[in-house]
Design a protein around this motif. Structure first.
Motif, PDB file in Angstrom:
ATOM      1  N   PRO A   9      -9.848  -1.007 -23.107  1.00 20.19           N
ATOM      2  CA  PRO A   9      -8.396  -1.167 -23.201  1.00 20.19           C
ATOM      3  C   PRO A   9      -7.568   0.050 -22.799  1.00 20.19           C
ATOM      4  CG  PRO A   9      -9.381  -1.085 -25.392  1.00 20.19           C
ATOM      5  CD  PRO A   9     -10.505  -1.141 -24.407  1.00 20.19           C
ATOM      6  N   GLN A  10      -8.142   1.242 -22.760  1.00 13.60           N
ATOM      7  CA  GLN A  10      -7.377   2.433 -22.368  1.00 13.60           C
ATOM      8  C   GLN A  10      -7.566   2.816 -20.902  1.00 13.60           C
ATOM      9  OE1 GLN A  10      -8.293   5.585 -25.141  1.00 13.60           O
ATOM     10  NE2 GLN A  10      -7.281   4.542 -26.828  1.00 13.60           N
ATOM     11  N   VAL A  11      -8.363   2.060 -20.171  1.00 11.72           N
ATOM     12  CA  VAL A  11      -8.617   2.366 -18.759  1.00 11.72           C
ATOM     13  C   VAL A  11      -7.392   1.990 -17.943  1.00 11.72           C
ATOM     14  CG1 VAL A  11     -10.050   1.778 -16.758  1.00 11.72           C
ATOM     15  CG2 VAL A  11     -11.111   2.138 -19.007  1.00 11.72           C
ATOM     16  N   LYS A  12      -6.920   2.939 -17.144  1.00 11.54           N
ATOM     17  CA  LYS A  12      -5.698   2.718 -16.364  1.00 11.54           C
ATOM     18  C   LYS A  12      -5.917   2.733 -14.850  1.00 11.54           C
ATOM     19  CE  LYS A  12      -2.868   3.040 -19.990  1.00 11.54           C
ATOM     20  NZ  LYS A  12      -3.373   2.118 -20.939  1.00 11.54           N
ATOM     21  N   LYS A  24     -16.139   0.670 -25.246  1.00  3.81           N
ATOM     22  CA  LYS A  24     -15.234   1.561 -25.971  1.00  3.81           C
ATOM     23  C   LYS A  24     -13.949   1.672 -25.145  1.00  3.81           C
ATOM     24  CE  LYS A  24     -18.427   2.798 -29.018  1.00  3.81           C
ATOM     25  NZ  LYS A  24     -18.383   2.640 -30.428  1.00  3.81           N
ATOM     26  N   PRO A  25     -12.875   2.219 -25.709  1.00  2.00           N
ATOM     27  CA  PRO A  25     -11.578   2.215 -25.021  1.00  2.00           C
ATOM     28  C   PRO A  25     -11.557   2.763 -23.603  1.00  2.00           C
ATOM     29  CG  PRO A  25     -11.285   2.824 -27.303  1.00  2.00           C
ATOM     30  CD  PRO A  25     -12.771   2.757 -27.066  1.00  2.00           C
ATOM     31  N   GLY A  26     -12.308   3.835 -23.297  1.00  2.00           N
ATOM     32  CA  GLY A  26     -12.270   4.426 -21.961  1.00  2.00           C
ATOM     33  C   GLY A  26     -13.443   4.072 -21.078  1.00  2.00           C
ATOM     34  N   THR A  42     -17.865   6.344 -18.129  1.00  2.00           N
ATOM     35  CA  THR A  42     -16.542   6.822 -18.481  1.00  2.00           C
ATOM     36  C   THR A  42     -15.631   6.605 -17.277  1.00  2.00           C
ATOM     37  OG1 THR A  42     -17.556   8.480 -19.894  1.00  2.00           O
ATOM     38  CG2 THR A  42     -15.315   8.917 -19.174  1.00  2.00           C
ATOM     39  N   GLU A  43     -14.365   6.285 -17.529  1.00  2.00           N
ATOM     40  CA  GLU A  43     -13.438   5.999 -16.429  1.00  2.00           C
ATOM     41  C   GLU A  43     -13.445   7.071 -15.346  1.00  2.00           C
ATOM     42  OE1 GLU A  43      -8.753   4.978 -15.501  1.00  2.00           O
ATOM     43  OE2 GLU A  43      -9.322   5.542 -17.538  1.00  2.00           O
TER      44      GLU A  43
END
Length: 162
Positions: free
Chosen positions: A74-77, A28-30, A149-150
């Motif tokens: 994709p949203q992990v920074k 998932k994104p995060g 989770t990130e």
């Protein structure tokens, strides 16, 4: 992409953990995918095994671990593939009242979802056949891989032994 990997799964209190092949769907994104290199056994794990701490079953225990990031959503920074990380059992949203007060241990999302043993979005990440497998305390580190989770991934220097 579906991943298959081995994990120690508990199906019921006071029964042995069994090493089984479980699956995880696309991140998932995060989400952060970590290859577990070391995991600790905590009294919390033993309490779940003994039945004095109740969580949904089946469950992958373990919430104290170190590993290497294999993939990120994709949203992990703040985490990248190849990073060495330790895993925190206390994810936090960063936006609730307690997170804004620098008290992420009291994060409202964490406390709201912890007993369901699913991610903040309420969706399962792990499966055994078609059945949801719950990760203990957002981690489930008694496995070859963990989907976390990130905010559960704390980057450490690569020189630090895992």
């Amino acid at each position: 992409m579906t991943l298959s990997f081995r994990a120690a799964v508990l199906h019921a209190p006071r029964t042995p953990l069994t090493v089984e092949t479980i699956t995880a769907g696309p991140l998932k994104p995060g989400d952060v995918l970590v290859r577990i290199k070391a995991a600790g056994l905590c009294h919390t794990d033993l309490e779940v095994i003994e039945g004095s701490l109740r969580y949904p079953m089946p469950i992958v225990l373990g919430h104290e671990a170190a590993g290497i990031v294999e993939d990120v959503g994709p949203q992990v920074k703040g985490v990248a593939v190849g990073d060495h990380v330790i895993l925190s059992w206390n994810p936090h949203c960063g936006t609730c009242f307690y997170c804004r007060q620098q008290q992420p241990i009291l994060c409202q999302d964490y406390r709201a979802h912890a007993t369901a043993s699913l991610h903040f979005d309420g969706a399962p990440r792990l499966f055994l056949d078609d059945e949801t497998v719950h990760p203990l305390m957002y981690a489930g580190t008694f496995a070859e891989l963990a989907v976390i989770t990130e905010s559960c991934a704390v980057v450490i220097p690569r020189a630090m032994p895992l």
